[in-house]
Design a protein around this motif. Structure first.
Motif, mmCIF file in Angstrom:
data_model
loop_
_atom_site.group_PDB
_atom_site.id
_atom_site.type_symbol
_atom_site.label_atom_id
_atom_site.label_comp_id
_atom_site.label_asym_id
_atom_site.label_seq_id
_atom_site.Cartn_x
_atom_site.Cartn_y
_atom_site.Cartn_z
ATOM 1 N N GLY A 22 5.724 43.274 44.048
ATOM 2 C CA GLY A 22 5.715 41.827 44.223
ATOM 3 C C GLY A 22 4.929 41.075 43.168
ATOM 4 O O GLY A 22 4.982 39.850 43.108
ATOM 5 N N GLU A 23 4.206 41.793 42.325
ATOM 6 C CA GLU A 23 3.414 41.145 41.280
ATOM 7 C C GLU A 23 4.344 40.540 40.227
ATOM 8 O O GLU A 23 5.413 41.068 39.939
ATOM 9 N N VAL A 24 3.932 39.431 39.645
ATOM 10 C CA VAL A 24 4.744 38.718 38.665
ATOM 11 C C VAL A 24 4.147 38.911 37.278
ATOM 12 O O VAL A 24 2.932 38.841 37.097
ATOM 13 N N VAL A 25 5.031 39.179 36.307
ATOM 14 C CA VAL A 25 4.601 39.325 34.911
ATOM 15 C C VAL A 25 5.391 38.364 34.029
ATOM 16 O O VAL A 25 6.517 38.009 34.340
ATOM 17 N N GLU A 26 4.772 37.941 32.941
ATOM 18 C CA GLU A 26 5.429 37.128 31.925
ATOM 19 C C GLU A 26 5.798 38.051 30.779
ATOM 20 O O GLU A 26 4.933 38.732 30.229
ATOM 21 N N VAL A 27 7.074 38.095 30.427
ATOM 22 C CA VAL A 27 7.553 39.010 29.383
ATOM 23 C C VAL A 27 7.471 38.321 28.030
ATOM 24 O O VAL A 27 7.975 37.219 27.842
ATOM 25 N N VAL A 32 12.851 46.731 25.354
ATOM 26 C CA VAL A 32 12.945 47.544 24.150
ATOM 27 C C VAL A 32 13.157 48.988 24.584
ATOM 28 O O VAL A 32 12.495 49.457 25.511
ATOM 29 N N MET A 33 14.069 49.699 23.905
ATOM 30 C CA MET A 33 14.300 51.109 24.218
ATOM 31 C C MET A 33 13.131 51.939 23.700
ATOM 32 O O MET A 33 12.822 51.912 22.514
ATOM 33 N N GLU A 34 12.477 52.657 24.582
ATOM 34 C CA GLU A 34 11.396 53.563 24.197
ATOM 35 C C GLU A 34 12.055 54.831 23.686
ATOM 36 O O GLU A 34 12.837 55.451 24.403
ATOM 37 N N HIS A 43 7.026 44.262 26.975
ATOM 38 C CA HIS A 43 5.633 43.899 26.683
ATOM 39 C C HIS A 43 5.360 42.643 27.491
ATOM 40 O O HIS A 43 6.052 41.634 27.335
ATOM 41 N N CYS A 44 4.383 42.688 28.381
ATOM 42 C CA CYS A 44 4.211 41.593 29.324
ATOM 43 C C CYS A 44 2.745 41.354 29.665
ATOM 44 O O CYS A 44 1.868 42.144 29.317
ATOM 45 N N ARG A 45 2.533 40.245 30.368
ATOM 46 C CA ARG A 45 1.202 39.864 30.843
ATOM 47 C C ARG A 45 1.269 39.651 32.344
ATOM 48 O O ARG A 45 2.159 38.959 32.849
ATOM 49 N N SER A 46 0.328 40.240 33.052
ATOM 50 C CA SER A 46 0.248 40.053 34.495
ATOM 51 C C SER A 46 -0.266 38.644 34.786
ATOM 52 O O SER A 46 -1.279 38.219 34.224
ATOM 53 N N LEU A 47 0.430 37.916 35.658
ATOM 54 C CA LEU A 47 -0.045 36.597 36.054
ATOM 55 C C LEU A 47 -1.175 36.692 37.062
ATOM 56 O O LEU A 47 -1.845 35.711 37.343
ATOM 57 N N GLY A 53 0.258 44.485 28.539
ATOM 58 C CA GLY A 53 0.624 45.865 28.242
ATOM 59 C C GLY A 53 2.120 46.073 28.315
ATOM 60 O O GLY A 53 2.891 45.124 28.477
ATOM 61 N N TRP A 54 2.534 47.332 28.191
ATOM 62 C CA TRP A 54 3.951 47.732 28.239
ATOM 63 C C TRP A 54 4.255 48.335 29.599
ATOM 64 O O TRP A 54 3.489 49.150 30.106
ATOM 65 N N VAL A 55 5.406 47.941 30.167
ATOM 66 C CA VAL A 55 5.811 48.418 31.491
ATOM 67 C C VAL A 55 7.271 48.864 31.425
ATOM 68 O O VAL A 55 8.102 48.217 30.792
ATOM 69 N N THR A 56 7.587 49.969 32.088
ATOM 70 C CA THR A 56 8.958 50.477 32.160
ATOM 71 C C THR A 56 9.767 49.633 33.138
ATOM 72 O O THR A 56 9.327 49.397 34.262
ATOM 73 N N VAL A 57 10.942 49.185 32.694
ATOM 74 C CA VAL A 57 11.821 48.371 33.533
ATOM 75 C C VAL A 57 12.565 49.260 34.519
ATOM 76 O O VAL A 57 12.634 48.975 35.707
ATOM 77 N N SER A 58 13.145 50.354 34.019
ATOM 78 C CA SER A 58 13.844 51.317 34.876
ATOM 79 C C SER A 58 13.827 52.680 34.200
ATOM 80 O O SER A 58 13.697 52.774 32.989
#
Length: 96
Positions: A22-27, A32-34, A43-47, A53-58
């Motif tokens: 449920g946390e929201v991040v600003e991309v 980007v394909m790792e 690459h995003c920022r936690s609101l 940091g970098w977070v895996t989408v799927s």
């Protein structure tokens, strides 16, 4: 899902922290394909706390960790709060 300081999952980066459901991040960048794990990362920022940091989408198994929210907006310039609409609101772009 974990947030790290490096796009690459092959390079030992520092774990920034884990994001909560449920946390929201600003991309800022991506997805980007790792290259080593063949997963999409952003690459995003936690609101919540502003950490970046970098977070895996799927992942390759189809598990989705991040989805577009689309309901968050940011104020780009100051504006006055009014009780009633003004003539400016009736212009095509809502601007004066």
């Amino acid at each position: 899902i974990d947030m790290s300081d490096n796009l690459s999952m092959e390079v030992q980066g520092e774990l920034t922290r884990s994001l909560n459901v449920g946390e929201v991040v600003e991309v800022f960048q991506g997805p980007v394909m790792e290259p080593s794990a063949k997963v999409l990362r952003v690459h995003c920022r936690s609101l919540t706390d502003g950490l970046v940091g970098w977070v895996t989408v799927s992942d390759l198994q189809g598990t989705t960790y991040l989805v577009p929210g689309g309901h968050i907006m940011r104020v780009l310039r100051p504006c006055m709060l009014m009780d009633k609409p003004t003539d400016a609101a009736s212009t095509p772009d809502g601007m004066t």
